[in-house]
Design a protein around this motif. Structure first.
Motif, PDB file in Angstrom:
ATOM      1  N   LEU A  79      -4.787  -1.562 -16.214  1.00  0.00           N
ATOM      2  CA  LEU A  79      -6.047  -0.965 -16.669  1.00  0.00           C
ATOM      3  C   LEU A  79      -5.867   0.443 -17.237  1.00  0.00           C
ATOM      4  CD1 LEU A  79      -8.335  -2.259 -13.774  1.00  0.00           C
ATOM      5  CD2 LEU A  79      -8.170  -3.153 -16.125  1.00  0.00           C
ATOM      6  N   GLY A  80      -4.623   0.919 -17.322  1.00  0.00           N
ATOM      7  CA  GLY A  80      -4.329   2.208 -17.946  1.00  0.00           C
ATOM      8  C   GLY A  80      -4.593   3.419 -17.073  1.00  0.00           C
ATOM      9  N   LEU A  81      -4.688   3.213 -15.760  1.00  0.00           N
ATOM     10  CA  LEU A  81      -5.074   4.294 -14.860  1.00  0.00           C
ATOM     11  C   LEU A  81      -3.911   4.938 -14.114  1.00  0.00           C
ATOM     12  CD1 LEU A  81      -8.228   2.546 -13.400  1.00  0.00           C
ATOM     13  CD2 LEU A  81      -8.154   4.283 -15.207  1.00  0.00           C
ATOM     14  N   HIS A  82      -2.785   4.226 -14.013  1.00  0.00           N
ATOM     15  CA  HIS A  82      -1.646   4.736 -13.241  1.00  0.00           C
ATOM     16  C   HIS A  82      -0.316   4.397 -13.887  1.00  0.00           C
ATOM     17  CE1 HIS A  82      -3.702   6.194  -9.668  1.00  0.00           C
ATOM     18  NE2 HIS A  82      -4.527   5.172  -9.802  1.00  0.00           N
ATOM     19  N   TYR A  83       0.651   5.230 -13.571  1.00  0.00           N
ATOM     20  CA  TYR A  83       2.042   4.980 -13.938  1.00  0.00           C
ATOM     21  C   TYR A  83       2.663   4.090 -12.861  1.00  0.00           C
ATOM     22  CZ  TYR A  83       1.469   9.072 -16.945  1.00  0.00           C
ATOM     23  OH  TYR A  83       1.024   9.956 -17.891  1.00  0.00           O
ATOM     24  N   PRO A  84       3.725   3.363 -13.194  1.00  0.00           N
ATOM     25  CA  PRO A  84       4.402   2.564 -12.162  1.00  0.00           C
ATOM     26  C   PRO A  84       4.846   3.397 -10.955  1.00  0.00           C
ATOM     27  CG  PRO A  84       5.151   1.882 -14.332  1.00  0.00           C
ATOM     28  CD  PRO A  84       4.282   3.105 -14.535  1.00  0.00           C
ATOM     29  N   SER A  85       5.300   4.626 -11.170  1.00  0.00           N
ATOM     30  CA  SER A  85       5.739   5.450 -10.035  1.00  0.00           C
ATOM     31  C   SER A  85       4.567   5.844  -9.135  1.00  0.00           C
ATOM     32  CB  SER A  85       6.492   6.689 -10.512  1.00  0.00           C
ATOM     33  OG  SER A  85       5.670   7.499 -11.317  1.00  0.00           O
ATOM     34  N   ASP A  86       3.350   5.977  -9.689  1.00  0.00           N
ATOM     35  CA  ASP A  86       2.166   6.246  -8.859  1.00  0.00           C
ATOM     36  C   ASP A  86       1.960   5.111  -7.869  1.00  0.00           C
ATOM     37  OD1 ASP A  86       1.666   8.439 -10.545  1.00  0.00           O
ATOM     38  OD2 ASP A  86       0.133   7.375 -11.704  1.00  0.00           O
ATOM     39  N   VAL A  87       2.135   3.893  -8.359  1.00  0.00           N
ATOM     40  CA  VAL A  87       1.934   2.689  -7.560  1.00  0.00           C
ATOM     41  C   VAL A  87       3.082   2.521  -6.561  1.00  0.00           C
ATOM     42  CG1 VAL A  87       1.804   0.170  -7.696  1.00  0.00           C
ATOM     43  CG2 VAL A  87       0.486   1.582  -9.296  1.00  0.00           C
ATOM     44  N   LEU A  88       4.308   2.753  -7.007  1.00  0.00           N
ATOM     45  CA  LEU A  88       5.472   2.616  -6.128  1.00  0.00           C
ATOM     46  C   LEU A  88       5.402   3.612  -4.967  1.00  0.00           C
ATOM     47  CD1 LEU A  88       8.247   1.424  -5.445  1.00  0.00           C
ATOM     48  CD2 LEU A  88       9.249   3.121  -6.981  1.00  0.00           C
ATOM     49  N   VAL A  89       5.138   4.869  -5.267  1.00  0.00           N
ATOM     50  CA  VAL A  89       5.068   5.881  -4.205  1.00  0.00           C
ATOM     51  C   VAL A  89       3.892   5.587  -3.275  1.00  0.00           C
ATOM     52  CG1 VAL A  89       4.703   8.334  -3.716  1.00  0.00           C
ATOM     53  CG2 VAL A  89       6.302   7.648  -5.509  1.00  0.00           C
ATOM     54  N   ALA A  90       2.764   5.167  -3.827  1.00  0.00           N
ATOM     55  CA  ALA A  90       1.609   4.816  -2.991  1.00  0.00           C
ATOM     56  C   ALA A  90       1.951   3.649  -2.062  1.00  0.00           C
ATOM     57  CB  ALA A  90       0.406   4.469  -3.869  1.00  0.00           C
ATOM     58  N   THR A  91       2.721   2.698  -2.553  1.00  0.00           N
ATOM     59  CA  THR A  91       3.165   1.570  -1.722  1.00  0.00           C
ATOM     60  C   THR A  91       4.007   2.074  -0.552  1.00  0.00           C
ATOM     61  OG1 THR A  91       3.120   0.046  -3.593  1.00  0.00           O
ATOM     62  CG2 THR A  91       4.503  -0.579  -1.721  1.00  0.00           C
ATOM     63  N   LEU A  92       4.935   2.965  -0.846  1.00  0.00           N
ATOM     64  CA  LEU A  92       5.800   3.504   0.212  1.00  0.00           C
ATOM     65  C   LEU A  92       5.007   4.322   1.226  1.00  0.00           C
ATOM     66  CD1 LEU A  92       8.866   4.552  -1.993  1.00  0.00           C
ATOM     67  CD2 LEU A  92       8.649   2.525  -0.517  1.00  0.00           C
ATOM     68  N   ILE A  93       4.069   5.127   0.757  1.00  0.00           N
ATOM     69  CA  ILE A  93       3.229   5.923   1.666  1.00  0.00           C
ATOM     70  C   ILE A  93       2.359   4.995   2.513  1.00  0.00           C
ATOM     71  CG2 ILE A  93       1.334   7.596   1.821  1.00  0.00           C
ATOM     72  CD1 ILE A  93       2.462   8.888  -0.764  1.00  0.00           C
ATOM     73  N   GLY A  94       1.773   3.988   1.875  1.00  0.00           N
ATOM     74  CA  GLY A  94       0.932   3.033   2.601  1.00  0.00           C
ATOM     75  C   GLY A  94       1.700   2.308   3.688  1.00  0.00           C
ATOM     76  N   LEU A  95       2.917   1.882   3.364  1.00  0.00           N
ATOM     77  CA  LEU A  95       3.765   1.226   4.368  1.00  0.00           C
ATOM     78  C   LEU A  95       4.115   2.182   5.503  1.00  0.00           C
ATOM     79  CD1 LEU A  95       6.162  -0.853   2.088  1.00  0.00           C
ATOM     80  CD2 LEU A  95       4.454  -1.770   3.689  1.00  0.00           C
ATOM     81  N   ALA A  96       4.459   3.415   5.145  1.00  0.00           N
ATOM     82  CA  ALA A  96       4.811   4.409   6.165  1.00  0.00           C
ATOM     83  C   ALA A  96       3.632   4.688   7.094  1.00  0.00           C
ATOM     84  CB  ALA A  96       5.292   5.704   5.501  1.00  0.00           C
ATOM     85  N   LEU A  97       2.445   4.846   6.538  1.00  0.00           N
ATOM     86  CA  LEU A  97       1.255   5.087   7.366  1.00  0.00           C
ATOM     87  C   LEU A  97       0.978   3.902   8.288  1.00  0.00           C
ATOM     88  CD1 LEU A  97      -1.274   6.745   4.890  1.00  0.00           C
ATOM     89  CD2 LEU A  97      -0.087   7.825   6.804  1.00  0.00           C
ATOM     90  N   ALA A  98       1.014   2.714   7.709  1.00  0.00           N
ATOM     91  CA  ALA A  98       0.725   1.514   8.506  1.00  0.00           C
ATOM     92  C   ALA A  98       1.733   1.341   9.631  1.00  0.00           C
ATOM     93  CB  ALA A  98       0.720   0.283   7.603  1.00  0.00           C
ATOM     94  N   PHE A  99       3.013   1.447   9.312  1.00  0.00           N
ATOM     95  CA  PHE A  99       4.022   1.205  10.345  1.00  0.00           C
ATOM     96  C   PHE A  99       4.080   2.327  11.378  1.00  0.00           C
ATOM     97  CE2 PHE A  99       5.666  -1.764   7.046  1.00  0.00           C
ATOM     98  CZ  PHE A  99       5.428  -2.919   7.773  1.00  0.00           C
ATOM     99  N   THR A 100       3.764   3.545  10.976  1.00  0.00           N
ATOM    100  CA  THR A 100       3.672   4.633  11.955  1.00  0.00           C
ATOM    101  C   THR A 100       2.548   4.347  12.933  1.00  0.00           C
ATOM    102  OG1 THR A 100       4.579   6.241  10.382  1.00  0.00           O
ATOM    103  CG2 THR A 100       3.308   7.115  12.246  1.00  0.00           C
ATOM    104  N   GLY A 101       1.406   3.954  12.389  1.00  0.00           N
ATOM    105  CA  GLY A 101       0.278   3.598  13.252  1.00  0.00           C
ATOM    106  C   GLY A 101       0.585   2.418  14.152  1.00  0.00           C
ATOM    107  N   ILE A 102       1.248   1.430  13.613  1.00  0.00           N
ATOM    108  CA  ILE A 102       1.599   0.247  14.410  1.00  0.00           C
ATOM    109  C   ILE A 102       2.554   0.632  15.538  1.00  0.00           C
ATOM    110  CG2 ILE A 102       2.910  -1.925  14.324  1.00  0.00           C
ATOM    111  CD1 ILE A 102       1.608  -2.320  11.468  1.00  0.00           C
ATOM    112  N   LEU A 103       3.525   1.491  15.237  1.00  0.00           N
ATOM    113  CA  LEU A 103       4.454   1.940  16.273  1.00  0.00           C
ATOM    114  C   LEU A 103       3.726   2.727  17.374  1.00  0.00           C
ATOM    115  CD1 LEU A 103       7.561   2.983  14.158  1.00  0.00           C
ATOM    116  CD2 LEU A 103       7.374   1.036  15.728  1.00  0.00           C
ATOM    117  N   MET A 104       2.681   3.423  16.994  1.00  0.00           N
ATOM    118  CA  MET A 104       1.929   4.226  17.966  1.00  0.00           C
ATOM    119  C   MET A 104       1.108   3.353  18.924  1.00  0.00           C
ATOM    120  SD  MET A 104       0.768   7.382  15.522  1.00  0.00           S
ATOM    121  CE  MET A 104       0.076   8.422  16.776  1.00  0.00           C
ATOM    122  N   VAL A 105       0.652   2.197  18.439  1.00  0.00           N
ATOM    123  CA  VAL A 105      -0.181   1.344  19.304  1.00  0.00           C
ATOM    124  C   VAL A 105       0.630   0.222  19.976  1.00  0.00           C
ATOM    125  CG1 VAL A 105      -2.283   1.789  18.000  1.00  0.00           C
ATOM    126  CG2 VAL A 105      -0.917  -0.221  17.442  1.00  0.00           C
ATOM    127  N   ALA A 106       1.825  -0.018  19.486  1.00  0.00           N
ATOM    128  CA  ALA A 106       2.625  -1.135  20.039  1.00  0.00           C
ATOM    129  C   ALA A 106       3.204  -0.798  21.391  1.00  0.00           C
ATOM    130  CB  ALA A 106       3.748  -1.485  19.072  1.00  0.00           C
TER     131      ALA A 106
END
Length: 175
Positions: A148-175
């Motif tokens: 849709l012309g709103l982001h560069y591939p690196s915007d999406v790649l870094v967001a994916t890595l941050i999203g995974l890091a946030l999710a797994f950090t949270g999961i480790l905290m509750v597990a």
């Protein structure tokens, strides 16, 4: 180093031009615009509301976890956008057209992708049978942001890595 970064930027802009051209086809644009709109929050808020109804206490835990993760993700990505101030591809190159209105001026990182990845990861941790719908939907949300012309591939790649890091950090905290 600077020359290398310029070369990398040229590659990303070329990719954005190609994806943007492809996205202008109505049969491509419409579905990706719908997916992107759902990724604004409608899909995620609906999932958060439905999980306790369909999965009881486990669903409630997942929903609360998703809300907390979403709050952290929102604060983090808004801070990064203000700090980096990376112009969206549609603002950088005239031939890259925003096929839907951008929510703000800056592109880095993709908030849609960050939330999609973090919400999906948390939800799948609690309710693994949701993976068949959440993984493809998350991939479509991430792709839509480039098409849709709103982001560069690196915007999406870094967001994916941050999203995974946030999710797994949270999961480790509750597990």
């Amino acid at each position: 180093m600077r020359l290398w970064l310029q070369h990398l930027n040229e590659i990303e802009v070329s990719l954005c031009r190609a994806w943007s051209r492809g996205g202008r086809r109505r049969w491509i644009q419409r579905p990706f615009a719908v997916v992107s709109r759902l990724g604004d929050g409608v899909f995620w808020y609906s999932l958060i509301a439905i999980l306790p109804l369909t999965h009881g206490l486990l669903g409630l835990k997942a929903s609360v976890h998703m809300l907390v993760t979403g709050g952290v993700a929102l604060a983090l990505y808004k801070s990064l956008k203000v700090y980096t101030r990376r112009e969206r591809p549609c603002h950088y190159a005239a031939e890259i057209i925003a096929l839907v209105p951008p929510l703000d001026r800056y592109s880095f990182p993709s908030g849609h992708t960050l939330h999609a990845v973090s919400f999906s990861s948390v939800a799948i941790y609690y309710v693994p049978e949701l993976a068949w719908i959440l993984v493809p939907f998350t991939m479509l949300v991430a792709s839509s942001r480039i098409i849709l012309g709103l982001h560069y591939p690196s915007d999406v790649l870094v967001a994916t890595l941050i999203g995974l890091a946030l999710a797994f950090t949270g999961i480790l905290m509750v597990a």
